[in-house]
Scaffold this motif. Sequence first.
Motif, short mmCIF file in Angstrom:
data_model
loop_
_atom_site.label_atom_id
_atom_site.label_comp_id
_atom_site.label_asym_id
_atom_site.label_seq_id
_atom_site.Cartn_x
_atom_site.Cartn_y
_atom_site.Cartn_z
N UNK A 6 -50.30 37.88 -16.24
CA UNK A 6 -50.66 37.27 -14.96
C UNK A 6 -51.08 38.37 -13.98
N UNK A 7 -52.18 38.18 -13.30
CA UNK A 7 -52.65 39.15 -12.31
C UNK A 7 -52.59 38.51 -10.95
N UNK B 66 -42.89 32.24 -11.73
CA UNK B 66 -43.39 33.58 -11.42
C UNK B 66 -44.32 33.52 -10.21
N UNK B 67 -45.18 32.51 -10.15
CA UNK B 67 -46.11 32.37 -9.03
C UNK B 67 -45.35 32.14 -7.72
N UNK B 68 -44.32 31.31 -7.76
CA UNK B 68 -43.51 31.06 -6.56
C UNK B 68 -42.82 32.33 -6.09
N UNK C 68 -43.67 26.03 -16.72
CA UNK C 68 -42.58 26.25 -15.76
C UNK C 68 -42.38 27.74 -15.51
N UNK C 69 -42.47 28.56 -16.54
CA UNK C 69 -42.31 30.01 -16.38
C UNK C 69 -43.42 30.58 -15.49
N UNK C 70 -44.67 30.12 -15.72
CA UNK C 70 -45.79 30.57 -14.90
C UNK C 70 -45.58 30.14 -13.46
#
Length: 53
Positions: free
Chosen positions: A48-49, A23-25, A18-20
Amino acid sequence: MYLTKIIDRVGNIEMVAQSIDEMCNKMDKEGYSLVTYQFYANNEKIMLTFKKG
């Protein structure tokens, strides 16, 4: 342009996913897309890149 973000891994794997995702959103709204992510520091942190465009 590439941008790297580091987040702390907190909780179980569902919370990490959920955290990833959050962050992506957030980064998608700013025009970045996820290129890769990596767990490190004994799986306590996630790097994350993102790439602009």
